[in-house]
Design a protein around this motif. Structure first.
Motif, PDB file in Angstrom:
ATOM      1  N   UNK A 171       0.829  -1.205   0.000  1.00  0.00           N
ATOM      2  CA  UNK A 171       0.000   0.000   0.000  1.00  0.00           C
ATOM      3  C   UNK A 171       0.862   1.254   0.000  1.00  0.00           C
ATOM      4  N   UNK A 172       1.862   1.291   0.888  1.00  0.00           N
ATOM      5  CA  UNK A 172       2.717   2.470   0.997  1.00  0.00           C
ATOM      6  C   UNK A 172       3.586   2.657  -0.240  1.00  0.00           C
ATOM      7  N   UNK A 173       4.117   1.543  -0.789  1.00  0.00           N
ATOM      8  CA  UNK A 173       4.929   1.662  -1.987  1.00  0.00           C
ATOM      9  C   UNK A 173       4.095   2.077  -3.194  1.00  0.00           C
ATOM     10  N   UNK A 174       2.837   1.635  -3.223  1.00  0.00           N
ATOM     11  CA  UNK A 174       1.947   2.088  -4.281  1.00  0.00           C
ATOM     12  C   UNK A 174       1.768   3.596  -4.242  1.00  0.00           C
ATOM     13  N   UNK A 175       1.628   4.146  -3.038  1.00  0.00           N
ATOM     14  CA  UNK A 175       1.486   5.596  -2.906  1.00  0.00           C
ATOM     15  C   UNK A 175       2.802   6.303  -3.198  1.00  0.00           C
ATOM     16  N   UNK A 176       3.904   5.752  -2.692  1.00  0.00           N
ATOM     17  CA  UNK A 176       5.215   6.377  -2.921  1.00  0.00           C
ATOM     18  C   UNK A 176       5.514   6.450  -4.421  1.00  0.00           C
ATOM     19  N   UNK A 177       5.051   5.449  -5.162  1.00  0.00           N
ATOM     20  CA  UNK A 177       5.275   5.431  -6.600  1.00  0.00           C
ATOM     21  C   UNK A 177       4.530   6.501  -7.366  1.00  0.00           C
ATOM     22  N   UNK A 178       3.506   7.127  -6.743  1.00  0.00           N
ATOM     23  CA  UNK A 178       2.808   8.207  -7.438  1.00  0.00           C
ATOM     24  C   UNK A 178       3.718   9.403  -7.665  1.00  0.00           C
ATOM     25  N   UNK A 179       4.801   9.505  -6.877  1.00  0.00           N
ATOM     26  CA  UNK A 179       5.765  10.582  -7.101  1.00  0.00           C
ATOM     27  C   UNK A 179       6.424  10.475  -8.463  1.00  0.00           C
ATOM     28  N   UNK A 180       6.681   9.246  -8.895  1.00  0.00           N
ATOM     29  CA  UNK A 180       7.261   9.029 -10.221  1.00  0.00           C
ATOM     30  C   UNK A 180       6.290   9.502 -11.299  1.00  0.00           C
ATOM     31  N   UNK A 181       5.019   9.124 -11.160  1.00  0.00           N
ATOM     32  CA  UNK A 181       4.014   9.529 -12.145  1.00  0.00           C
ATOM     33  C   UNK A 181       3.852  11.041 -12.164  1.00  0.00           C
ATOM     34  N   UNK A 182       3.849  11.661 -10.982  1.00  0.00           N
ATOM     35  CA  UNK A 182       3.710  13.117 -10.920  1.00  0.00           C
ATOM     36  C   UNK A 182       4.876  13.801 -11.629  1.00  0.00           C
ATOM     37  N   UNK A 183       6.086  13.290 -11.400  1.00  0.00           N
ATOM     38  CA  UNK A 183       7.261  13.888 -12.040  1.00  0.00           C
ATOM     39  C   UNK A 183       7.206  13.712 -13.555  1.00  0.00           C
ATOM     40  N   UNK A 184       6.754  12.544 -14.016  1.00  0.00           N
ATOM     41  CA  UNK A 184       6.691  12.299 -15.456  1.00  0.00           C
ATOM     42  C   UNK A 184       5.544  13.067 -16.117  1.00  0.00           C
ATOM     43  N   UNK A 185       4.472  13.308 -15.357  1.00  0.00           N
ATOM     44  CA  UNK A 185       3.321  14.007 -15.919  1.00  0.00           C
ATOM     45  C   UNK A 185       3.522  15.511 -15.917  1.00  0.00           C
ATOM     46  N   UNK A 186       3.967  16.053 -14.775  1.00  0.00           N
ATOM     47  CA  UNK A 186       4.132  17.495 -14.646  1.00  0.00           C
ATOM     48  C   UNK A 186       5.509  17.969 -15.077  1.00  0.00           C
ATOM     49  N   UNK A 187       6.503  17.055 -15.042  1.00  0.00           N
ATOM     50  CA  UNK A 187       7.872  17.430 -15.364  1.00  0.00           C
ATOM     51  C   UNK A 187       8.037  18.075 -16.724  1.00  0.00           C
ATOM     52  N   UNK A 188       7.476  17.497 -17.806  1.00  0.00           N
ATOM     53  CA  UNK A 188       7.638  18.129 -19.116  1.00  0.00           C
ATOM     54  C   UNK A 188       7.159  19.570 -19.156  1.00  0.00           C
ATOM     55  N   UNK A 189       6.000  19.848 -18.538  1.00  0.00           N
ATOM     56  CA  UNK A 189       5.482  21.206 -18.526  1.00  0.00           C
ATOM     57  C   UNK A 189       6.395  22.133 -17.731  1.00  0.00           C
ATOM     58  N   UNK A 190       6.854  21.657 -16.550  1.00  0.00           N
ATOM     59  CA  UNK A 190       7.718  22.474 -15.697  1.00  0.00           C
ATOM     60  C   UNK A 190       9.051  22.738 -16.383  1.00  0.00           C
ATOM     61  N   UNK A 191       9.664  21.704 -16.932  1.00  0.00           N
ATOM     62  CA  UNK A 191      10.980  21.869 -17.551  1.00  0.00           C
ATOM     63  C   UNK A 191      10.908  22.735 -18.801  1.00  0.00           C
ATOM     64  N   UNK A 192       9.857  22.589 -19.573  1.00  0.00           N
ATOM     65  CA  UNK A 192       9.719  23.426 -20.771  1.00  0.00           C
ATOM     66  C   UNK A 192       9.626  24.896 -20.387  1.00  0.00           C
ATOM     67  N   UNK A 193       8.824  25.188 -19.361  1.00  0.00           N
ATOM     68  CA  UNK A 193       8.667  26.579 -18.927  1.00  0.00           C
ATOM     69  C   UNK A 193       9.970  27.141 -18.364  1.00  0.00           C
TER      70      UNK A 193
END
Length: 423
Positions: free
Chosen positions: A342-364
């Protein structure tokens, strides 16, 4: 006979590494060909592909948390095997989908199964590997992952060379088969006893504020992930005089570096205190990385710019390996016993957040702001790395009482701990 460097000694960890290797070869081929497959074969517009994948991974990361809890409750080995087979089925379905809606449905199944599989694997590792050996074990798995991705990317390159529909279809068939092989290897592992059910058993991690903060800070640290795939290529071509082929060379340099040195780097991390120290060092190195990359824009001539970019990539490699080792340790040690999946499933959402929001943040930051953007990015990662210490201390102090960081976290409700969930 001496054990190969990338593979651990015989036993459960070697089987985990072989399972990782089998599906990472397929994934490597998938990553380098999927965009062209979905455009040229399936016939989707790039914007629709991006939208579908973003929605799929956003949903998949959220569903991965209850799937991780399912692994705790039903046993991580059986859950991992089923999710590996579900991933294989999702990849196989890409062979026949020819429209946007079927593509999104297949992508949702793929992302959900992948997220749940990652959580179940972590729970399986926690049940089979001693607590003080987990970070080293994950370093072995990361090295194996990179080796498989490199081999798979080479196979995908062959498919791209031919460029035919049959070549693309063979890559997707290979990826589906690789997850079937992964399921077979996972099924050969020893079983791990599930955590017992209790009255009113619900997802606890969502109410565990210290762990939520640690996960959020880790997501900021993981903004380094889209650098090699997006940030640096855009910066190199838009702002520097370096040759475009250097993008590929820097990717290979990073992959080989992780394969060669991740296990050695992880040896310095053995508890929460050393994990926090590693994360802080990675933050300092990331600030230095960003400063070096910013200098590449003012380097005179293509070779001077290339030299600066290579130097920055080497510092990035060191920062990445330290951050990975530290975050692995924190993700396990700060989780409640009996709820690793359960905890590792939640901790892994950080990877998804970085991959989802990262392109927008890095481009800006990098393309629009330029040099100041690099410094903002480095400063944000440095701040998150130093905030990790207080957050970890908070997580190690139930009821507001401090305790030594290197102690394993106390379980607030000991009756929930399952046999085999914590060695």
């Amino acid at each position: 006979m001496k054990t190969p460097r990338l593979l651990p000694a015989r036993g459960p960890l070697r089987l985990l590494a072989l399972a990782q290797l089998s599906n990472s070869v397929g994934d490597g081929a998938y990553y380098v060909t999927s965009a062209l497959y979905f455009t040229h074969v399936v016939g989707l517009a790039p914007a629709r592909i991006g939208l579908g994948l973003t929605v799929a991974w956003a949903v998949g990361s959220v569903v991965g948390v209850p799937l991780g809890r399912l692994a705790d409750r039903r046993g991580p080995r059986g859950t991992a095997v089923l999710l590996a087979l579900a991933t294989a089925a999702a990849v196989a379905s890409f062979l026949v989908v020819r429209g946007f809606v079927p593509f999104v449905v297949s992508a949702l199944v793929y992302a959900t199964a992948q997220s749940g599989l990652a959580a179940a694997r972590q729970a399986l590792l926690a049940g089979l590997v001693a607590r003080d050996e987990r970070t080293g074990a994950l370093a072995h798995l990361q090295s194996t992952l990179n080796a498989g991705l490199a081999v798979g990317a080479a196979l995908g390159g062959v498919a791209l060379h031919f460029g035919s529909e049959a070549a693309y279809l063979s890559v997707f068939a290979l990826d589906a088969a690789s997850f079937v092989a992964c399921a077979y290897v996972l099924g050969r592992l020893p079983g791990v006893a599930p955590a017992p059910a209790v009255a009113g058993d619900r997802l606890v991690v969502l109410r565990d504020r210290p762990y939520v903060v640690v996960t959020a800070l880790n997501a900021v640290l993981l903004l380094r992930m889209p650098l090699l795939s997006l940030g640096i290529p855009l910066w190199l071509t838009e702002r520097t005089q370096a040759p475009a082929w250097l993008v590929s060379a820097l990717f290979v340099l990073n992959t080989l570096g992780v394969m060669a040195f991740q296990v050695r780097t992880a040896r310095s991390v053995s508890g929460v205190t050393t994990a926090v120290r590693a994360v802080r060092r990675s933050g300092v190195l990331m600030l230095l990385t960003c400063a070096v990359f910013a200098l590449s824009a003012v380097a005179a001539g293509p070779w001077a710019a290339a030299g600066v970019l290579v130097a920055g990539s080497l510092v990035l490699l060191a920062a990445e390996m330290l951050q990975s080792a530290g975050s692995w340790q924190l993700g396990f040690d700060l989780a409640q016993a009996g709820r690793i999946g359960e905890y590792q499933g939640f901790f892994g959402t950080g990877v998804t957040a970085a991959r989802t929001l990262g392109p927008m943040v890095l481009t800006a930051l990098l393309v629009q702001w330029g040099t100041p953007g690099w410094l903002v990015l480095g400063g944000a990662i440095l701040a998150a790395s130093y905030a990790m210490g207080p957050a970890a201390r908070w997580a190690c102090a139930p009821q507001g009482r401090g305790e030594p960081l290197d102690q394993p976290r106390r379980t607030r409700r000991p009756t929930k701990a399952g046999a085999g969930a914590q060695p």
